[in-house]
Design an enzyme around this catalytic site. Sequence first.
Site, PDB file in Angstrom:
ATOM      1  N   ASN A  25     -10.355   0.297   0.326  1.00  0.00           N
ATOM      2  CA  ASN A  25      -8.887   0.356   0.354  1.00  0.00           C
ATOM      3  C   ASN A  25      -8.375  -0.265  -0.954  1.00  0.00           C
ATOM      4  O   ASN A  25      -8.462  -1.480  -1.152  1.00  0.00           O
ATOM      5  CB  ASN A  25      -8.392  -0.417   1.580  1.00  0.00           C
ATOM      6  N   HIS A  71      -2.992   7.346   2.586  1.00  0.00           N
ATOM      7  CA  HIS A  71      -3.468   6.079   2.016  1.00  0.00           C
ATOM      8  C   HIS A  71      -4.787   5.718   2.684  1.00  0.00           C
ATOM      9  O   HIS A  71      -4.896   5.724   3.922  1.00  0.00           O
ATOM     10  CB  HIS A  71      -2.415   4.986   2.266  1.00  0.00           C
ATOM     11  N   CYS A 118       0.811  -1.226   0.000  1.00  0.00           N
ATOM     12  CA  CYS A 118       0.000   0.000   0.000  1.00  0.00           C
ATOM     13  C   CYS A 118       0.847   1.281   0.000  1.00  0.00           C
ATOM     14  O   CYS A 118       0.310   2.375  -0.177  1.00  0.00           O
ATOM     15  CB  CYS A 118      -0.964  -0.006   1.178  1.00  0.00           C
TER      16      CYS A 118
END
Length: 339
Positions: free
Chosen positions: A290, A260, A118
């Site tokens: 996500n 993020h 990520c």
Amino acid sequence: MSTGRAAVVTGIGSYVPPHVVTNDDLAARLDTSDAWIRSRTGIAERNFISPGTSTGDLAVEAGLRALKSACDQQDGAEVGAVVLATTTPDQPCPATAPQVAARLGLGQVPAFDVAAVCSGFLYGLASAAGLIAAGITDRVLLIAADAFTTIINPEDRTTAVIFADGAGAVVLRAGSAAEPGAIGPLVLGSDGELSHLIEVPAGGSRQRSTDRPAAPEDHYFRMLGRDTYRHAVEHMTAASTEAAERAGWRLDEVDRFVAHQANARILEAVSDRLGIPAERQLSNIARVGNTGAASIPLLLAEATAEGRLAAGHRVLLTAFGGGLSWGAASVIWPELQTI
Ligand code: UT7
């Protein structure tokens, strides 16, 4: 350390696949509920790829939009390299970036994948900025794309409700550090002692070099959520603080905080610690979930298109993911066209 040639954002684009999956859709097949997912993650819906499509397809769509945005911006100068940040390449070998470059008609340019889960977009920014600083090329297409649903265990309610599919991309050109759009000092870090917190245990050389076949569930992504949460808050807070300091900004001078999109509660905890009020945070997790490496450029592109992010804003970026890996960077947002 800075060089004479900064990487300057000159185009942006994003793409999410059309198939929308609501919390109720997930609750119809998993022991979960819309209320649990909303309260624990802030997610209401997300997008999944269709069967037969892949990360490369998402990357091409986002890449096309970013190239068009860069062309509309000022010039049609050619992209000299493609960097693709992803955890879900189309195949274990070769990298997906060369195929994406070819599909975008960019010819035989250098192209490679970056694997930082990520945090991939920030590691990708470092790679792209390095290519520019070293004089290897004047223009890089950086794409961050993930089809997380291809590695999520559909039976695992702790991850299946969080992760989703999408892509975002930026075009970076050589310029000066003083220009709007110049990527400021990057802060990056990792902690391999904690790699087991986020992993796909099987499918790599460690498992394949044994004569024991892997259990089917070992081919899926797994995450120890609570520990991950704690480290995510700690590292995104520290990296953001350091990146702001290195840019010479006080935290109260940050106009837009772009973290993020891991989980809405993580974003709230990080912003609270940094003292950044809600109106200066950007978020789209409620709508897209996500999306791994894609989440930052996807949010930047959407916010630019919607006017929530505008030229002159001081933007602080931060990410955290498997590895463990993390990072942060600053940029004064440039004037950009969006598609
Ligand atoms: O993007 C890369 C980095 N990733 C992250 O930063 C994610 C970090 N972690 C998180 O976002 C959160 O830890 C989660 C959203 C994954 C989980 O939230 P949590 O509040 O930490 O829940 P938990 O894992 O502590 O679980 C609490 C309870 C458990 O039940 P018991 O043991 O208390 O009976 C879980 O089994 O919630 C249960 N649970 C669920 N219940 C309904 C876990 N997932 C679900 C679910 N629906 N989907």
